[in-house]
Design a protein around this motif. Sequence first.
Motif, short mmCIF file in Angstrom:
data_model
loop_
_atom_site.label_atom_id
_atom_site.label_comp_id
_atom_site.label_asym_id
_atom_site.label_seq_id
_atom_site.Cartn_x
_atom_site.Cartn_y
_atom_site.Cartn_z
N GLY A 345 9.24 8.20 -5.21
CA GLY A 345 9.52 8.90 -6.45
C GLY A 345 8.77 10.22 -6.53
O GLY A 345 7.67 10.37 -5.98
N VAL A 346 9.37 11.19 -7.19
CA VAL A 346 8.75 12.51 -7.37
C VAL A 346 8.73 12.85 -8.87
O VAL A 346 9.46 12.26 -9.66
N TYR A 347 7.90 13.81 -9.22
CA TYR A 347 7.69 14.19 -10.61
C TYR A 347 7.80 15.71 -10.65
O TYR A 347 6.93 16.41 -10.14
N LYS A 348 8.90 16.22 -11.21
CA LYS A 348 9.18 17.64 -11.08
C LYS A 348 9.40 18.31 -12.43
O LYS A 348 10.00 17.73 -13.35
N LEU A 349 8.91 19.54 -12.51
CA LEU A 349 9.12 20.37 -13.69
C LEU A 349 10.59 20.75 -13.78
O LEU A 349 11.17 21.23 -12.81
N VAL A 357 14.25 25.16 -15.16
CA VAL A 357 13.79 25.53 -13.83
C VAL A 357 14.25 24.47 -12.84
O VAL A 357 14.51 23.33 -13.20
N MET A 358 14.32 24.86 -11.57
CA MET A 358 14.72 23.93 -10.53
C MET A 358 14.07 24.33 -9.21
O MET A 358 13.75 25.50 -8.98
N LYS A 359 13.86 23.34 -8.37
CA LYS A 359 13.35 23.57 -7.03
C LYS A 359 14.54 23.71 -6.10
O LYS A 359 15.49 22.93 -6.16
N GLU A 360 14.48 24.72 -5.20
CA GLU A 360 15.62 25.00 -4.35
C GLU A 360 15.31 24.87 -2.87
O GLU A 360 16.12 25.25 -2.03
N ALA A 361 14.14 24.32 -2.52
CA ALA A 361 13.80 24.15 -1.11
C ALA A 361 14.79 23.21 -0.44
O ALA A 361 15.33 22.29 -1.05
N ALA A 362 15.03 23.45 0.85
CA ALA A 362 16.01 22.66 1.59
C ALA A 362 15.70 21.17 1.49
O ALA A 362 14.56 20.76 1.68
N LYS A 364 15.28 19.37 -0.87
CA LYS A 364 14.44 18.97 -1.99
C LYS A 364 14.88 19.65 -3.29
O LYS A 364 14.08 19.92 -4.18
N ILE A 365 16.15 19.90 -3.39
CA ILE A 365 16.70 20.54 -4.58
C ILE A 365 16.60 19.59 -5.77
O ILE A 365 16.81 18.39 -5.65
N THR A 366 16.25 20.14 -6.92
CA THR A 366 16.21 19.36 -8.16
C THR A 366 17.18 19.95 -9.15
O THR A 366 17.59 21.12 -9.04
N TYR A 367 17.55 19.17 -10.14
CA TYR A 367 18.44 19.64 -11.19
C TYR A 367 17.62 20.08 -12.40
O TYR A 367 16.66 19.40 -12.79
N LEU A 456 24.70 24.39 -15.82
CA LEU A 456 23.30 24.80 -15.95
C LEU A 456 22.65 24.99 -14.57
O LEU A 456 21.87 25.92 -14.36
N THR A 457 22.99 24.11 -13.64
CA THR A 457 22.44 24.23 -12.29
C THR A 457 22.86 25.54 -11.65
O THR A 457 22.04 26.26 -11.06
N GLN A 458 24.13 25.88 -11.77
CA GLN A 458 24.60 27.14 -11.19
C GLN A 458 23.97 28.34 -11.88
O GLN A 458 23.59 29.32 -11.22
N ALA A 459 23.84 28.29 -13.21
CA ALA A 459 23.24 29.40 -13.93
C ALA A 459 21.77 29.58 -13.56
O ALA A 459 21.27 30.71 -13.39
N THR A 460 21.06 28.47 -13.42
CA THR A 460 19.64 28.53 -13.04
C THR A 460 19.48 29.06 -11.63
O THR A 460 18.57 29.86 -11.35
N ARG A 461 20.38 28.66 -10.74
CA ARG A 461 20.33 29.16 -9.36
C ARG A 461 20.58 30.67 -9.34
O ARG A 461 19.91 31.41 -8.59
N ARG A 462 21.54 31.15 -10.15
CA ARG A 462 21.82 32.59 -10.19
C ARG A 462 20.62 33.35 -10.73
O ARG A 462 20.25 34.42 -10.22
#
Length: 481
Positions: A345-349, A357-362, A364-367, A456-462
């Motif tokens: 399990g992970v705990y992400k902002l 906010v989202m993490k975009e590392a390969a 390890k992407i978060t929503y 929201l995911t697409q908007a945050t990524r942009r």
Amino acid sequence: MSPILSVPPATLPLQHCPPSTLVPSLSHCSLLTDLYQLTMAACYCGEGLEQRPARFELFVRKLPPDFGYLVAMGLSQVLDYIQSFSFSSAQIAALQDTGIFGHAPDRFWTLLAQGRFTGDLWAVPEGTLIFANEPILRVDAPLWQAQLIETYLLNTINYQTLIATRAARIRDVAGADALLLEFGTRRAFSPQASLWAARAALAAGFDATSNVMAALELGETPSGTMAHALVMALTAMAGDEDQAFTAFHRYFPGAALLIDTYDTVAAADRLAQQVQTGAEIPAVRLDSGDLVSLSQAVVDRLPDTQVFASGDLDEYEVQRLRAAGAPITGYGLGTKLVTGTPVNGVYKLVDMDGVPVMKEAAAKITYPGCKQVFRTVDQGQFRGDRLGLMTDCPQPGEYPLLQPMVQAGERLYGPEPLATIAQRTQAQVALLPDPLRRITAPAPAPVVLSTALEALTQATRRSSAKNTAKNTAKNTAKNTV
């Protein structure tokens, strides 16, 4: 100072050393955290961000191999911890004496001295089945608080969820009538882990645990049999294995006898003779050998005696024994129940002061954003989940999984009885279609994203891409000058 912060042992004064047993009480658990949680909190204080509202979610990106689902467990201990979250003057002094925080702002120490958890916590009830990327819990709190509790939450949820899931799988293949005992204390990774493992197993449908402390603290009755040492010790003194059986039944009449110390079949033959003269042998335990043939041999000789099996069993072996027709009525499970591939399990902002906010590392992407899980059950069967936003409305037939558990720092509900959690676990497993319940190569769970979450995911990524491009341009211009 080294780039990786560390403290030579000699810099920690004796009076600040924790007890040598290293078994934590809740009053000490605020320090049961990774160093970087504290250094980040100090940094937040220096930058004036510590009280900004933050939202973190705890989830699993990927299930362990051959797991079709997870059983969420450990929430009760999380809530106990949050209610006790505080730092004593001795703990603060110990941190100051390390020398690591020499440049931390004074505000950091004031915050620790006065701080309590004041946020909200939403979670799925214990015993709820969850799948990859679905939040098990969500924390909405001032940034420094939400950050500092991460380590304890992950430790508690990850381990108990692993044990509960293994226990649920074992119960599922063993059947509702099998007696299942948790025997893992000596193989658990620590004394604390043994207590949590016993609790998680009971809460997922086991009948009892051999861990005396865990059983008594949980209001249960401990259960167990005997070890080979007793048989060998009394045989050595009396010269007769049967004397060991007789002596044990003298003090614990009706207890299961361990009959595989020397020759299982020969022991069963002698016990059968005793039964003919009026002795009662309610149960025996087999801990080694070919359990299929040995259990059948015992039942042939002792048809009214229940056979209990143990010895490095897991859900795969229990399934094999049942498929082979072994006349076994109960199982003791230890090593492979309380160890194994971890639940990672992970705990992400996911939201910082209203900004998704989202993490975009390969890999390890978060929503981003504040999420809810909507479950559909139709005609007594699980149909699928929709991972959406809290602002999404349930569709016909759906119900939300995440429920409020703490509001403004105050716990909303008392602990649930283990029996209630166990009933929830077994009821939810029973709702799953067979492909999801398979203990080998289960089918993937039908989980979809809501339209709003996808947007929201697409908007945050942009937005993230724009910020990256802006920073790149700024650095390029600076280097050109």
